[in-house]
Design an enzyme around this catalytic site. Structure first.
Site, PDB file in Angstrom:
ATOM      1  N   ARG A 113       7.005 -39.103   6.966  1.00  0.00           N
ATOM      2  CA  ARG A 113       6.273 -38.985   6.121  1.00  0.00           C
ATOM      3  C   ARG A 113       6.175 -37.320   5.670  1.00  0.00           C
ATOM      4  O   ARG A 113       5.273 -36.923   5.113  1.00  0.00           O
ATOM      5  CB  ARG A 113       4.952 -39.513   6.408  1.00  0.00           C
ATOM      6  CG  ARG A 113       4.485 -40.834   6.345  1.00  0.00           C
ATOM      7  CD  ARG A 113       4.715 -41.510   4.758  1.00  0.00           C
ATOM      8  NE  ARG A 113       4.665 -42.834   4.954  1.00  0.00           N
ATOM      9  CZ  ARG A 113       3.271 -43.784   4.694  1.00  0.00           C
ATOM     10  NH1 ARG A 113       2.507 -42.944   4.757  1.00  0.00           N
ATOM     11  NH2 ARG A 113       3.562 -44.770   4.980  1.00  0.00           N
ATOM     12  N   ARG A 115       1.280 -37.212   0.489  1.00  0.00           N
ATOM     13  CA  ARG A 115       0.133 -36.955  -0.168  1.00  0.00           C
ATOM     14  C   ARG A 115      -0.625 -35.476   0.482  1.00  0.00           C
ATOM     15  O   ARG A 115      -1.312 -34.883  -0.080  1.00  0.00           O
ATOM     16  CB  ARG A 115      -0.939 -37.983  -0.079  1.00  0.00           C
ATOM     17  CG  ARG A 115      -0.576 -38.958  -0.997  1.00  0.00           C
ATOM     18  CD  ARG A 115      -1.644 -40.170  -1.005  1.00  0.00           C
ATOM     19  NE  ARG A 115      -1.218 -40.761   0.599  1.00  0.00           N
ATOM     20  CZ  ARG A 115      -1.664 -42.046   0.848  1.00  0.00           C
ATOM     21  NH1 ARG A 115      -3.055 -42.538   0.330  1.00  0.00           N
ATOM     22  NH2 ARG A 115      -1.422 -42.370   2.243  1.00  0.00           N
ATOM     23  N   ARG A 163       2.993 -37.547  -8.070  1.00  0.00           N
ATOM     24  CA  ARG A 163       2.355 -38.705  -8.157  1.00  0.00           C
ATOM     25  C   ARG A 163       1.054 -38.838  -9.047  1.00  0.00           C
ATOM     26  O   ARG A 163       0.460 -40.038  -9.493  1.00  0.00           O
ATOM     27  CB  ARG A 163       1.509 -38.772  -6.702  1.00  0.00           C
ATOM     28  CG  ARG A 163       0.798 -39.850  -6.059  1.00  0.00           C
ATOM     29  CD  ARG A 163       1.688 -41.227  -6.014  1.00  0.00           C
ATOM     30  NE  ARG A 163       1.017 -42.334  -5.574  1.00  0.00           N
ATOM     31  CZ  ARG A 163      -0.036 -42.895  -6.070  1.00  0.00           C
ATOM     32  NH1 ARG A 163      -0.157 -42.669  -7.481  1.00  0.00           N
ATOM     33  NH2 ARG A 163      -1.022 -43.908  -5.626  1.00  0.00           N
ATOM     34  N   ASP A 199       9.959 -47.022   0.189  1.00  0.00           N
ATOM     35  CA  ASP A 199       8.978 -47.581   1.074  1.00  0.00           C
ATOM     36  C   ASP A 199       9.615 -48.637   1.910  1.00  0.00           C
ATOM     37  O   ASP A 199      10.669 -49.068   1.360  1.00  0.00           O
ATOM     38  CB  ASP A 199       7.629 -48.168   0.236  1.00  0.00           C
ATOM     39  CG  ASP A 199       6.769 -48.388   1.225  1.00  0.00           C
ATOM     40  OD1 ASP A 199       5.995 -47.322   1.950  1.00  0.00           O
ATOM     41  OD2 ASP A 199       6.382 -49.475   1.873  1.00  0.00           O
ATOM     42  N   TYR A 222       4.752 -57.978   7.330  1.00  0.00           N
ATOM     43  CA  TYR A 222       4.234 -57.774   6.200  1.00  0.00           C
ATOM     44  C   TYR A 222       4.262 -59.017   5.260  1.00  0.00           C
ATOM     45  O   TYR A 222       3.399 -59.370   4.397  1.00  0.00           O
ATOM     46  CB  TYR A 222       4.866 -56.644   5.301  1.00  0.00           C
ATOM     47  CG  TYR A 222       4.216 -55.223   5.635  1.00  0.00           C
ATOM     48  CD1 TYR A 222       3.050 -54.857   5.180  1.00  0.00           C
ATOM     49  CD2 TYR A 222       4.912 -54.410   6.738  1.00  0.00           C
ATOM     50  CE1 TYR A 222       2.450 -53.636   5.899  1.00  0.00           C
ATOM     51  CE2 TYR A 222       4.344 -53.395   7.158  1.00  0.00           C
ATOM     52  CZ  TYR A 222       3.273 -52.793   6.691  1.00  0.00           C
ATOM     53  OH  TYR A 222       2.548 -51.777   7.382  1.00  0.00           O
TER      54      TYR A 222
END
Ligand code: CP3
Length: 360
Positions: A37, A41, A50, A86, A162
């Site tokens: 990562r 963010r 973003r 992702d 998922y």
């Protein structure tokens, strides 16, 4: 243990990128570092992009994906880039609907009942996920020659979780119940995931990725026997389907320290390690045939930098001299001070260079 799945030993030239040399346990002048990562963010530059596009649009748009992939390379001086995308992107190609609202991913049109596994498709990646190949080409064109691009995808168990849970989970109850109640359909599901993910990873390598990482983020929910059956078995098939000489395969199966030998049995070149398993202990489990990647707790970076530095040095000590790629035991969190990340990269470079010069 012996890595019986690895191809003939790869001897890279001495001027090959330091990250790739470490993956094949060859001599390095400093320990390479990249961070899971690393685009995300916590970086103001990421948040600026973003602010103009939602997350899925960023994953679907080669120019935006390339821009944020390159940010940490330029800002931090890491030794490898990781494709910005992702884990859940290939599930869209299989027919699921993927959304990323504030609280985390939501997957619908997926596996609500056992017979739904028959509906999932495995189309050629280049036809359905070609934008990812375009992103890889743009990124490679923008990277310095000594910084390889890592492609990635999810391992079948983590992706299946998922599809079955419809999102994240605390205990993976639905997923595990599915394995126990519907093993035949689960095998069909895992076979399809191997087919789709292998093709997706091969597409990334064809487009210019120099290494690939398989994330089995939630593997630690399985007991050792189930990991053997639903983790090792399929991850090993995936590794074999994508491996090529000179392109290391990294398997990161989080939370598997008590059965780490079964992760090594995947036959990967590099094994990701989380912070619960010291690298010297991981080494005693798997022997010299594998490189190890890890293993600082990402939350450490929220503490004082003096402690970060001391932890980094302990990790370098535990790693020993050959075949270590410095990383975290999981992804950076949005609250991480960017300055700590930059100082960690610099410190690992300096501190490891001194050790390598000293021959230790
Ligand atoms: O820098 C990099 O590591 C490359 C990009 C990357 C992302 N996700 C970007 C991302 C990679 C390699 C992933 C993999 C991924 N995605 C995993 C495996 C690694 C892991 O963390 O265990 C998993 C489980 C996912 C699924 C996922 N995606 C979740 C659970 C979430 C929500 C949690 C969160 O951090 O927001 C995401 C969203 C996501 N993936 C973001 C980013 C930058 C945040 C999206 C945003 O900008 O709003």
């Amino acid at each position: 243990m012996k890595n019986d799945s690895a191809p003939l030993p790869t001897l890279l030239p001495a001027d090959a990128p330091v990250f790739l040399r470490a993956c094949f346990r060859q001599p390095v002048e400093h320990t390479p570092i990249w961070l899971m990562r690393q685009a995300g963010r916590y970086l103001p530059d990421y948040r600026a992009v973003r602010a103009k596009a939602d997350f899925l649009t960023m994953c679907h748009t080669p120019e935006l994906s390339a821009e944020v992939t390159l940010q940490p390379v330029n800002l931090l001086g890491v030794d490898a880039a990781i494709l910005f995308s992702d884990l859940l992107i290939p599930l869209e190609a299989m027919g699921a609907t993927v959304k990323f609202p504030e609280g985390g991913p939501e997957i619908t049109d997926a596996v609500e009942q056992a017979s739904d596994v028959h509906k999932l498709r495995t189309p050629p990646a280049i036809e359905t996920l070609g934008y990812t190949a375009e992103a890889v080409k743009l990124i490679v064109a923008g990277l310095p020659a000594h910084v390889p691009l890592i492609g990635f995808a999810g391992a079948p168990f983590t992706l299946a979780s998922y599809l079955i849970e419809g999102g994240g989970s605390k205990n993976y109850q639905k997923t595990k119940a599915f394995l126990y109640q519907h093993p035949a359909e689960a095998e069909i599901l895992f076979d399809k995931l191997v087919t789709m993910v292998a093709d997706f990873l091969n597409m990334q390598i064809d487009a210019g990725c120099k290494a690939v990482q398989i994330f089995d983020s939630w593997a630690g929910a399985l007991d050792p026997e189930d990991y053997e059956r639903w983790g090792t078995r399929y991850t090993r098939r995936l590794v074999q389907a994508v491996r090529r000489p000179g392109v290391p395969v990294i398997v990161f199966a989080k939370g598997t320290g008590t059965y780490f030998d079964r992760v090594a049995a995947s036959g990967a070149d590099v094994l990701g390690v989380d912070w619960t398993l010291p690298l010297n202990v991981a080494r005693t489990h798997v022997g010299p045939d594998f490189a190890l990647q890890g293993n600082m707790d990402p939350i450490r970076l929220l503490g004082p930098f003096e402690q970060v530095r001391a932890t980094a040095d302990r990790i370098l000590d535990a790693a020993g001299s050959a075949g270590h790629i410095f990383n975290l035991g999981h992804g950076l969190v949005p609250q991480t001070p960017p300055d700590h990340v930059k100082r960690l990269v610099d410190h690992v470079h300096e501190s490891s260079a001194a050790r390598h010069r000293a021959g230790g």
